[in-house]
Design a protein around this motif. Structure first.
Motif, PDB file in Angstrom:
ATOM      1  N   GLU A  11       0.826  -1.280  -0.057  1.00  0.00           N
ATOM      2  CA  GLU A  11      -0.080   0.034  -0.089  1.00  0.00           C
ATOM      3  C   GLU A  11       0.921   1.317  -0.158  1.00  0.00           C
ATOM      4  O   GLU A  11       2.130   1.039   0.375  1.00  0.00           O
ATOM      5  N   GLY A  12       0.347   2.326  -0.380  1.00  0.00           N
ATOM      6  CA  GLY A  12       1.272   3.504  -0.673  1.00  0.00           C
ATOM      7  C   GLY A  12       0.982   4.203  -1.973  1.00  0.00           C
ATOM      8  O   GLY A  12       0.014   3.961  -2.670  1.00  0.00           O
ATOM      9  N   PRO A  13       2.211   4.928  -2.293  1.00  0.00           N
ATOM     10  CA  PRO A  13       2.339   5.625  -3.453  1.00  0.00           C
ATOM     11  C   PRO A  13       2.403   4.610  -4.646  1.00  0.00           C
ATOM     12  O   PRO A  13       2.776   3.550  -4.517  1.00  0.00           O
ATOM     13  N   SER A  19       9.400   8.220 -10.769  1.00  0.00           N
ATOM     14  CA  SER A  19      10.166   8.601  -9.645  1.00  0.00           C
ATOM     15  C   SER A  19      10.223   7.344  -8.547  1.00  0.00           C
ATOM     16  O   SER A  19      11.286   7.291  -7.875  1.00  0.00           O
ATOM     17  N   CYS A  20       9.050   6.633  -8.674  1.00  0.00           N
ATOM     18  CA  CYS A  20       9.266   5.565  -7.659  1.00  0.00           C
ATOM     19  C   CYS A  20       9.920   4.277  -8.021  1.00  0.00           C
ATOM     20  O   CYS A  20      10.864   3.754  -7.261  1.00  0.00           O
ATOM     21  N   ILE A  21      10.058   4.242  -9.513  1.00  0.00           N
ATOM     22  CA  ILE A  21      10.797   3.184 -10.281  1.00  0.00           C
ATOM     23  C   ILE A  21      12.256   3.484  -9.912  1.00  0.00           C
ATOM     24  O   ILE A  21      13.144   2.297  -9.381  1.00  0.00           O
ATOM     25  N   GLN A  67       9.182   6.223   1.165  1.00  0.00           N
ATOM     26  CA  GLN A  67       8.258   7.156   1.909  1.00  0.00           C
ATOM     27  C   GLN A  67       6.861   6.793   1.739  1.00  0.00           C
ATOM     28  O   GLN A  67       6.337   6.699   0.587  1.00  0.00           O
ATOM     29  N   GLY A  68       6.071   6.390   2.696  1.00  0.00           N
ATOM     30  CA  GLY A  68       4.568   6.137   2.478  1.00  0.00           C
ATOM     31  C   GLY A  68       4.278   4.702   2.152  1.00  0.00           C
ATOM     32  O   GLY A  68       3.048   4.216   2.002  1.00  0.00           O
ATOM     33  N   VAL A  69       5.379   3.794   2.004  1.00  0.00           N
ATOM     34  CA  VAL A  69       5.320   2.602   1.311  1.00  0.00           C
ATOM     35  C   VAL A  69       5.064   1.455   2.703  1.00  0.00           C
ATOM     36  O   VAL A  69       5.880   1.708   3.472  1.00  0.00           O
ATOM     37  N   GLU A  70       3.990   0.606   2.503  1.00  0.00           N
ATOM     38  CA  GLU A  70       3.932  -0.051   3.657  1.00  0.00           C
ATOM     39  C   GLU A  70       3.465  -1.619   2.943  1.00  0.00           C
ATOM     40  O   GLU A  70       2.596  -1.744   2.167  1.00  0.00           O
ATOM     41  N   VAL A  71       4.495  -2.502   3.332  1.00  0.00           N
ATOM     42  CA  VAL A  71       4.173  -4.101   2.753  1.00  0.00           C
ATOM     43  C   VAL A  71       3.061  -4.620   3.887  1.00  0.00           C
ATOM     44  O   VAL A  71       3.207  -4.747   5.172  1.00  0.00           O
TER      45      VAL A  71
END
Length: 186
Positions: A11-13, A19-21, A67-71
């Motif tokens: 979950e998250g961005p 930019s995330c890649i 930032q903001g990523v949660e497994v």
């Protein structure tokens, strides 16, 4: 070192944004393929490590550097449908259905972990695997399903614990025991 394949639900961005890649690559996730299906974001890993648990832990740590990523869990962690069981055992679905119902075989097939009245039932593969070895005498390849199921449960507990009211962790401690919560990943 061995290569381990697993899929983490995230979950998250939107991790497919450029930019995330780039950030994923810099965080050490160059061994992951990122995707989305029906609104669920996932990361397919082929990670080399000494053990499966080390592969999962490092993948979770690397993803959560962003930032903001949660497994939140591991996809299909240890669960198998009737069709999955049939495929893994090299049997037909009907043959497995008869084992489940007790109409064939020694009886005592593991109970499903989902609502037994539902159309789609799931079993813990580790329970089925153990039953096949003990009751049918079948030699099955060693699986790591208990490891992935345990890690997935810990990730889900962590995820829901963050969303609960402040008084709720006390209830969780009573449910699972304070020692287990102290050692949960966070």
């Amino acid at each position: 070192m061995s290569a381990f394949h697993f899929t983490l639900i995230v979950e998250g961005p939107d991790l497919q944004e450029q930019s995330c890649i780039d950030a994923l690559f810099e965080a050490g996730c160059d061994d992951a393929a990122i995707g989305r299906s029906d609104g669920v974001q996932f990361a397919d890993f082929d990670r080399e490590a000494a053990t499966l648990d080390r592969a999962i832990l490092t993948a979770v740590d690397d993803l959560e550097k962003l930032q903001g990523v949660e497994v939140v869990r591991i996809a299909d962690a240890g669960l198998a449908s009737l069709a999955d069981i049939a495929a893994r055992l090299g049997r037909t679905r009907e043959s497995v259905r008869l084992l489940v119902s007790g109409a064939r075989g020694p009886g005592g097939f593991p109970k499903p972990v989902t609502d037994p009245r539902g159309r789609y039932r799931l079993w813990r593969w580790s329970d089925v695997e153990r039953w096949c070895v003990e009751r049918l005498g079948e030699a099955l390849p060693i699986s790591q399903d208990e490891v992935t199921a345990a890690f997935s449960a810990a990730l889900e507990l962590r995820h829901f614990r963050r969303a609960m009211a402040p008084a709720s962790p006390i209830t969780l401690r009573e449910l699972v025991g304070a020692d287990e919560l102290r050692t949960s990943p966070e």
